[in-house]
Design a protein around this motif. Sequence first.
Motif, PDB file in Angstrom:
ATOM      1  N   SER A  91      55.168  -8.389  24.457  1.00  0.00           N
ATOM      2  CA  SER A  91      55.183  -8.597  23.006  1.00  0.00           C
ATOM      3  C   SER A  91      53.767  -8.853  22.508  1.00  0.00           C
ATOM      4  O   SER A  91      52.873  -9.178  23.291  1.00  0.00           O
ATOM      5  N   ARG A  92      53.589  -8.699  21.209  1.00  0.00           N
ATOM      6  CA  ARG A  92      52.287  -8.976  20.604  1.00  0.00           C
ATOM      7  C   ARG A  92      52.266 -10.418  20.125  1.00  0.00           C
ATOM      8  O   ARG A  92      53.182 -10.858  19.429  1.00  0.00           O
ATOM      9  N   ALA A  93      51.235 -11.146  20.511  1.00  0.00           N
ATOM     10  CA  ALA A  93      51.138 -12.558  20.137  1.00  0.00           C
ATOM     11  C   ALA A  93      50.833 -12.708  18.652  1.00  0.00           C
ATOM     12  O   ALA A  93      50.304 -11.789  18.014  1.00  0.00           O
ATOM     13  N   ASN A  94      51.142 -13.881  18.114  1.00  0.00           N
ATOM     14  CA  ASN A  94      50.849 -14.155  16.704  1.00  0.00           C
ATOM     15  C   ASN A  94      49.502 -14.857  16.544  1.00  0.00           C
ATOM     16  O   ASN A  94      49.232 -15.477  15.519  1.00  0.00           O
ATOM     17  N   PHE A  95      48.664 -14.772  17.570  1.00  0.00           N
ATOM     18  CA  PHE A  95      47.315 -15.329  17.502  1.00  0.00           C
ATOM     19  C   PHE A  95      46.345 -14.350  18.152  1.00  0.00           C
ATOM     20  O   PHE A  95      46.760 -13.376  18.794  1.00  0.00           O
ATOM     21  N   HIS A  96      45.047 -14.591  17.971  1.00  0.00           N
ATOM     22  CA  HIS A  96      44.013 -13.732  18.545  1.00  0.00           C
ATOM     23  C   HIS A  96      43.120 -14.554  19.471  1.00  0.00           C
ATOM     24  O   HIS A  96      43.189 -15.787  19.475  1.00  0.00           O
ATOM     25  N   ASP A  97      42.285 -13.873  20.239  1.00  0.00           N
ATOM     26  CA  ASP A  97      41.332 -14.614  21.061  1.00  0.00           C
ATOM     27  C   ASP A  97      40.113 -14.966  20.208  1.00  0.00           C
ATOM     28  O   ASP A  97      40.078 -14.679  19.006  1.00  0.00           O
ATOM     29  N   HIS A  98      39.120 -15.598  20.816  1.00  0.00           N
ATOM     30  CA  HIS A  98      37.947 -16.040  20.060  1.00  0.00           C
ATOM     31  C   HIS A  98      37.183 -14.880  19.421  1.00  0.00           C
ATOM     32  O   HIS A  98      36.461 -15.080  18.438  1.00  0.00           O
ATOM     33  N   GLN A  99      37.334 -13.686  19.980  1.00  0.00           N
ATOM     34  CA  GLN A  99      36.637 -12.518  19.442  1.00  0.00           C
ATOM     35  C   GLN A  99      37.460 -11.798  18.374  1.00  0.00           C
ATOM     36  O   GLN A  99      37.035 -10.767  17.860  1.00  0.00           O
ATOM     37  N   GLY A 100      38.623 -12.350  18.065  1.00  0.00           N
ATOM     38  CA  GLY A 100      39.475 -11.729  17.057  1.00  0.00           C
ATOM     39  C   GLY A 100      40.279 -10.558  17.581  1.00  0.00           C
ATOM     40  O   GLY A 100      40.806  -9.754  16.804  1.00  0.00           O
ATOM     41  N   ARG A 101      40.403 -10.463  18.899  1.00  0.00           N
ATOM     42  CA  ARG A 101      41.120  -9.336  19.494  1.00  0.00           C
ATOM     43  C   ARG A 101      42.634  -9.575  19.499  1.00  0.00           C
ATOM     44  O   ARG A 101      43.092 -10.707  19.635  1.00  0.00           O
ATOM     45  N   THR A 102      43.381  -8.491  19.365  1.00  0.00           N
ATOM     46  CA  THR A 102      44.829  -8.547  19.497  1.00  0.00           C
ATOM     47  C   THR A 102      45.181  -9.004  20.910  1.00  0.00           C
ATOM     48  O   THR A 102      44.513  -8.632  21.876  1.00  0.00           O
ATOM     49  N   VAL A 103      46.238  -9.803  21.017  1.00  0.00           N
ATOM     50  CA  VAL A 103      46.667 -10.318  22.319  1.00  0.00           C
ATOM     51  C   VAL A 103      48.077  -9.817  22.636  1.00  0.00           C
ATOM     52  O   VAL A 103      48.991  -9.964  21.825  1.00  0.00           O
ATOM     53  N   LEU A 104      48.225  -9.202  23.795  1.00  0.00           N
ATOM     54  CA  LEU A 104      49.546  -8.821  24.284  1.00  0.00           C
ATOM     55  C   LEU A 104      49.972  -9.832  25.339  1.00  0.00           C
ATOM     56  O   LEU A 104      49.180 -10.188  26.220  1.00  0.00           O
ATOM     57  N   ILE A 105      51.211 -10.295  25.238  1.00  0.00           N
ATOM     58  CA  ILE A 105      51.760 -11.214  26.231  1.00  0.00           C
ATOM     59  C   ILE A 105      52.782 -10.466  27.076  1.00  0.00           C
ATOM     60  O   ILE A 105      53.680  -9.806  26.546  1.00  0.00           O
ATOM     61  N   MET A 106      52.611 -10.559  28.376  1.00  0.00           N
ATOM     62  CA  MET A 106      53.506  -9.871  29.304  1.00  0.00           C
ATOM     63  C   MET A 106      54.175 -10.894  30.218  1.00  0.00           C
ATOM     64  O   MET A 106      53.531 -11.827  30.689  1.00  0.00           O
ATOM     65  N   ARG A 107      55.463 -10.680  30.440  1.00  0.00           N
ATOM     66  CA  ARG A 107      56.238 -11.582  31.291  1.00  0.00           C
ATOM     67  C   ARG A 107      57.020 -10.750  32.312  1.00  0.00           C
ATOM     68  O   ARG A 107      58.201 -10.448  32.099  1.00  0.00           O
ATOM     69  N   PRO A 108      56.388 -10.368  33.412  1.00  0.00           N
ATOM     70  CA  PRO A 108      57.065  -9.523  34.404  1.00  0.00           C
ATOM     71  C   PRO A 108      58.332 -10.144  34.978  1.00  0.00           C
ATOM     72  O   PRO A 108      59.219  -9.422  35.448  1.00  0.00           O
ATOM     73  N   GLY A 109      58.445 -11.466  34.917  1.00  0.00           N
ATOM     74  CA  GLY A 109      59.657 -12.122  35.394  1.00  0.00           C
ATOM     75  C   GLY A 109      60.848 -11.896  34.483  1.00  0.00           C
ATOM     76  O   GLY A 109      61.984 -12.204  34.844  1.00  0.00           O
ATOM     77  N   MET A 110      60.599 -11.334  33.289  1.00  0.00           N
ATOM     78  CA  MET A 110      61.661 -11.069  32.317  1.00  0.00           C
ATOM     79  C   MET A 110      62.087  -9.604  32.336  1.00  0.00           C
ATOM     80  O   MET A 110      62.741  -9.132  31.405  1.00  0.00           O
ATOM     81  N   GLN A 111      61.715  -8.888  33.387  1.00  0.00           N
ATOM     82  CA  GLN A 111      62.096  -7.481  33.508  1.00  0.00           C
ATOM     83  C   GLN A 111      63.612  -7.344  33.406  1.00  0.00           C
ATOM     84  O   GLN A 111      64.356  -8.046  34.084  1.00  0.00           O
TER      85      GLN A 111
END
Length: 295
Positions: A91-111
């Motif tokens: 999923s796409r996170a609702n926050f960015h990193d310090h550089q303003g980059r988009t953050v994708l969150i991955m949870r392989p345990g939720m396959q």
Amino acid sequence: MFLRRKHSQKDDSDQRDSKVSELRTAIGPLSGRSAKYCTDACLRRYLEARNWNVDKAKKMLEETLKWRLTYKPEEIRWHEVAHEGETGKVSRANFHDHQGRTVLIMRPGMQNTKSAENNIRHLVYLLENAIMNLAEGQEQMSWLIDFTGFSLNTSIPIKVARDIVYILQGHYPERLAVAFLCNPPKIFEAFYKAVKYFLDPKTAQKVKFVYPKNKDSMELMKSYFDVEDLPGEFGGNGTLKYDHEEFSRLMAEDDVKTAKFWGIDDKPYHIANGNGHSAAEVAPEPAAPIAQRVS
């Protein structure tokens, strides 16, 4: 010495601009979506991925253009892959990193599925979505990978991992800034050794193993993220609970932006709520300006 360094930086910049022009001439006239895809920033990424070798960058870019013509990643819509995302495995996170980059969150345990093609299609959709949501002038994204619940039963086959690596490296060069693998279990080490064989050395250097209870790991995470944004599973103070229905609404809105950007005449479709019933109709009406062009 300062002037010499300044001149050297300008010379490097001029040489790279020249390489971009050379690559554009080499690929020849383009039309339609291919022309829209091949911005100067796009050409720079392909050149960077091939150490500024124009011939190699040209070959790589041409392979991507062929792939995009057949796979049509910009035409994938959320309602086609939503079943893959029911558990929030990507999923796409609702926050960015310090550089303003988009953050994708991955949870392989939720396959939650076994289809290799659908898993890849779901990931490609979210890569395109992450790119569409990059800030102006930003070319890269960050990944946070949470291994909670990971086991051999939830891991994807090596062949699928290899195919994913091929797509990421071959068709999304220099899109990844950093990937944090948070608290990976011992059983993942053998899996990663097999996958690392397919990774480009530059990509492998972007992969960071971090552990919430390790001070050095947390200092590294803090250098990239605001600890108040960072979810608890990554050692931060934030909370991020995946809501599939809410995320589906967000993706449906983004699909309108995507269609508008690429000039695609999408038909209205219904998005389903958590119970599988129709929750809303989404039509390709005028939307807010897109943050950045895909390149």
